[in-house]
Design a protein around this motif. Sequence first.
Motif, PDB file in Angstrom:
ATOM      1  N   SER A  17      37.856  41.038  32.702  1.00 30.36           N
ATOM      2  CA  SER A  17      38.535  41.542  33.895  1.00 30.36           C
ATOM      3  C   SER A  17      37.696  42.597  34.597  1.00 30.36           C
ATOM      4  N   LYS A  20      34.910  40.790  36.365  1.00 32.25           N
ATOM      5  CA  LYS A  20      35.373  40.006  37.513  1.00 32.25           C
ATOM      6  C   LYS A  20      35.667  40.900  38.720  1.00 32.25           C
ATOM      7  N   TYR A  21      36.268  42.057  38.482  1.00 33.20           N
ATOM      8  CA  TYR A  21      36.669  42.953  39.567  1.00 33.20           C
ATOM      9  C   TYR A  21      35.770  44.179  39.666  1.00 33.20           C
ATOM     10  N   ARG A  22      34.503  44.058  39.250  1.00 30.97           N
ATOM     11  CA  ARG A  22      33.623  45.226  39.188  1.00 30.97           C
ATOM     12  C   ARG A  22      33.386  45.860  40.555  1.00 30.97           C
ATOM     13  N   TYR A  23      33.217  45.077  41.596  1.00 27.25           N
ATOM     14  CA  TYR A  23      32.954  45.652  42.916  1.00 27.25           C
ATOM     15  C   TYR A  23      34.203  46.280  43.504  1.00 27.25           C
ATOM     16  N   ARG A  24      35.341  45.679  43.272  1.00 24.85           N
ATOM     17  CA  ARG A  24      36.597  46.260  43.741  1.00 24.85           C
ATOM     18  C   ARG A  24      36.859  47.587  43.041  1.00 24.85           C
ATOM     19  N   LEU A  25      36.603  47.640  41.735  1.00 22.41           N
ATOM     20  CA  LEU A  25      36.778  48.890  40.989  1.00 22.41           C
ATOM     21  C   LEU A  25      35.790  49.954  41.452  1.00 22.41           C
ATOM     22  N   ASN A  27      34.351  50.240  44.437  1.00 22.19           N
ATOM     23  CA  ASN A  27      34.764  50.724  45.751  1.00 22.19           C
ATOM     24  C   ASN A  27      35.955  51.661  45.645  1.00 22.19           C
ATOM     25  N   MET A  28      36.895  51.350  44.754  1.00 22.63           N
ATOM     26  CA  MET A  28      38.056  52.200  44.567  1.00 22.63           C
ATOM     27  C   MET A  28      37.647  53.564  44.006  1.00 22.63           C
TER      28      MET A  28
END
Length: 59
Positions: A17, A20-25, A27-28
């Motif tokens: 997980s 998969k969401y490394r760029y979203r994390l 940016n957050m």
Amino acid sequence: MIRFMIKVLFLLAAGMSLYKYRYRLMNMMLGVPALRRFAVGSAMSFPGVRSKVMDDIFE
């Protein structure tokens, strides 16, 4: 043995997980000024990164 397998499966799922969401994390996290300041300060402590950034800035 079952508890060990459950822990391994949980860690594997968490790792997948995060990947998969490394760029979203990222940016957050970088949206928070204190964390962004810490990340930039940490990156600039590496000599290779610092020289590359300074060369690009003062080109």
